[in-house]
Design an enzyme around this catalytic site. Structure first.
Site, PDB file in Angstrom:
ATOM      1  N   SER A 116      27.825  30.183  -2.961  1.00 55.94           N
ATOM      2  CA  SER A 116      27.120  28.873  -3.107  1.00 55.94           C
ATOM      3  C   SER A 116      26.686  28.692  -4.873  1.00 55.94           C
ATOM      4  O   SER A 116      26.926  29.329  -5.602  1.00 55.94           O
ATOM      5  CB  SER A 116      25.944  29.256  -2.364  1.00 55.94           C
ATOM      6  OG  SER A 116      25.789  29.297  -1.355  1.00 55.94           O
TER       7      SER A 116
HETATM    8  N1  SAH Z   1      24.409  33.703  -0.227  1.00 55.19           N
HETATM    9  C1  SAH Z   1      25.831  34.084   0.187  1.00 55.19           C
HETATM   10  C2  SAH Z   1      26.812  33.336   0.593  1.00 55.19           C
HETATM   11  C3  SAH Z   1      27.366  33.573   1.314  1.00 55.19           C
HETATM   12  S1  SAH Z   1      28.814  31.653   1.905  1.00 55.19           S
HETATM   13  C4  SAH Z   1      26.312  34.025  -1.617  1.00 55.19           C
HETATM   14  O1  SAH Z   1      25.395  34.540  -1.916  1.00 55.19           O
HETATM   15  O2  SAH Z   1      27.564  34.901  -2.092  1.00 55.19           O
HETATM   16  C5  SAH Z   1      28.485  31.905   3.860  1.00 55.19           C
HETATM   17  C6  SAH Z   1      28.577  33.711   4.419  1.00 55.19           C
HETATM   18  O3  SAH Z   1      27.688  33.305   5.665  1.00 55.19           O
HETATM   19  C7  SAH Z   1      29.904  33.985   4.591  1.00 55.19           C
HETATM   20  O4  SAH Z   1      30.204  35.146   4.611  1.00 55.19           O
HETATM   21  C8  SAH Z   1      30.011  33.897   6.127  1.00 55.19           C
HETATM   22  O5  SAH Z   1      30.489  35.536   6.215  1.00 55.19           O
HETATM   23  C9  SAH Z   1      28.403  34.009   7.006  1.00 55.19           C
HETATM   24  N2  SAH Z   1      28.441  34.049   8.004  1.00 55.19           N
HETATM   25  C10 SAH Z   1      29.175  32.968   8.522  1.00 55.19           C
HETATM   26  N3  SAH Z   1      28.512  33.347  10.306  1.00 55.19           N
HETATM   27  C11 SAH Z   1      27.104  34.013   9.594  1.00 55.19           C
HETATM   28  C12 SAH Z   1      27.099  34.282  11.348  1.00 55.19           C
HETATM   29  N4  SAH Z   1      26.795  34.202  12.149  1.00 55.19           N
HETATM   30  N5  SAH Z   1      26.128  36.092  11.190  1.00 55.19           N
HETATM   31  C13 SAH Z   1      26.124  36.561   9.470  1.00 55.19           C
HETATM   32  N6  SAH Z   1      27.139  35.567   8.650  1.00 55.19           N
HETATM   33  C14 SAH Z   1      27.272  34.593   8.661  1.00 55.19           C
END
Ligand code: SAH
Length: 274
Positions: A116
Site C-alpha cells: 500500500s
Molecule cells: N500490508 C501489506 C499489503 C498487502 S496487500 C504490505 O505492507 O505489503 C493485501 C494482502 O492481503 C495480499 O497479500 C493478499 O493476499 C492478502 N489477503 C487477501 N485476503 C486475505 C485473507 N482472507 N487472509 C489473509 N490475507 C489476505
C-alpha cells in the site's frame, strides 16, 4: 585569581521581551524544537539493521524526506512518522522498483498484490493509535493484521505494538515476508499462514485490528476478536457499489460502534488459502 560575579549580568525578565499574542510555532520551528527526533530515528533505524543496498536508499535521508512529505500532506502522528522514518521500505519491494520505494505510491509485490501507499499505511495506523486511551496512545497494544503481503506494514506495526500477529493467505507471499523480515529481527512479530477472514482465535482479543484487503463486510470473527476498548480499521465495499471506504469499529462494553472514513482502493479480501 579573579572572583566571578554571582549574578548573571542580564536579568532574565528584562532580557525576554514578552509578545502580546504568542503565535503558534511554524512547522520548521517545531522541527527545531525537537532536535532529538533525528537521533531517535537513526537509533531506531540502526536497531532495525538497515543493510547497505548500494542504491543509496539505506541512507536515513531518503526516509526522512518521505516523512517530511507525509507530514506536509497532513499526517501528524509522531510515533507513526518515527516508525516510517526507521523502517526501510525499499527492502520490501523488488530491486527493480526500489528507486520508487519512498514515493507515495503503491507498488506490485507479485501474485497480483500490492504494497500500500505510505500515506494510506500511515493514515490507517494513526487512526488505530488515535483510538487508544490517552495513557496508551504511544502503543497499539496487541495487534492483528490481515494481509501480511510483503511484510512492510507488519514491520511498522511491530515497532508500534507490544505483540503483532499477521496473517497471509498466499503461501509464497507469507514465505517472502518471512524472508524479508528475518534480518529486522522483530521478536514481537508472528507471521501466520491462513485465512485471515477467520481472524486468529488463539491469541484474541486484540487491542488493534488492521486489514490490508477489503470485502463486502467486516467478518464477524474480527468483531468477536476485538478487545473491549479496542479499535479495528479496515477497507470495506461501500453500500451501493460506490467503491471502497475505510471503516473504523470501536468496541465498548456494550456495542461495536462503526464509522466510515476516506475512500480507498485495496485488493479484495478473499476466502481460503492458496
Ligand atoms: N500490508 C501489506 C499489503 C498487502 S496487500 C504490505 O505492507 O505489503 C493485501 C494482502 O492481503 C495480499 O497479500 C493478499 O493476499 C492478502 N489477503 C487477501 N485476503 C486475505 C485473507 N482472507 N487472509 C489473509 N490475507 C489476505
Amino acid at each position: 585569581m579573579t572572583t566571578r560575579a554571582r549574578t548573571f549580568p542580564i536579568q532574565l525578565d528584562k532580557a525576554a521581551v514578552p509578545r502580546k499574542t504568542p503565535r503558534p510555532a511554524t512547522a520548521s520551528e517545531q522541527a527545531m524544537l525537537r532536535p532529538q527526533r533525528p537521533v531517535q530515528e537513526a537509533a531506531l533505524a540502526a536497531r532495525l539493521q538497515v543493510a547497505p543496498s548500494g542504491l543509496g536508499l539505506d541512507s536515513q535521508g531518503v526516509r526522512t524526506r518521505m516523512v517530511t512529505r507525509l507530514r506536509a500532506g497532513g499526517l501528524h502522528c509522531e510515533p507513526v512518522l518515527a516508525a516510517m522514518a526507521a523502517v526501510p521500505r525499499h527492502l520490501f519491494v523488488d530491486t527493480a522498483l526500489a528507486a520508487q520505494a519512498y514515493e507515495d505510491t503503491s507498488l506490485p509485490i507479485g501474485l497480483s498484490q500490492t504494497i500500500s501507499k505510505p500515506s494510506v499505511v500511515g493514515l490507517m495506523i494513526s487512526l488505530l493509535l488515535a483510538g487508544r486511551t490517552a495513557a496508551a496512545r504511544e502503543s497499539l497494544g496487541k495487534v492483528l493484521e490481515i494481509g501480511t503481503g510483503c511484510g512492510y506494514q507488519a514491520a511498522l506495526l511491530s515497532v508500534l505494538g507490544s505483540q503483532v500477529y499477521s496473517i497471509e493467505r498466499l503461501k509464497p507471499l507469507h514465505e517472502k515476508a518471512r524472508e524479508l523480515l528475518a534480518p529486522l529481527r522483530r521478536n514481537n512479530l508472528r507471521l501466520i499462514y491462513g485465512d485471515g477472514r477467520l481472524g486468529h482465535g488463539p491469541n484474541a482479543p486484540y487491542d488493534s485490528i488492521i486489514a490490508a484487503a477489503g470485502g463486502e463486510d467486516i467478518p464477524a470473527a474480527w468483531l468477536d476478536q476485538l478487545a473491549v476498548g479496542g479499535r479495528l480499521v479496515a477497507p470495506m465495499q461501500a453500500p451501493g457499489g460506490r467503491g471502497q471506504v475505510l471503516v473504523i469499529v470501536d468496541r465498548t462494553e456494550t456495542q461495536w460502534h462503526r464509522s466510515q472514513h476516506d475512500a480507498v482502493h485495496f485488493v479484495p479480501l478473499k476466502s481460503g488459502t492458496e
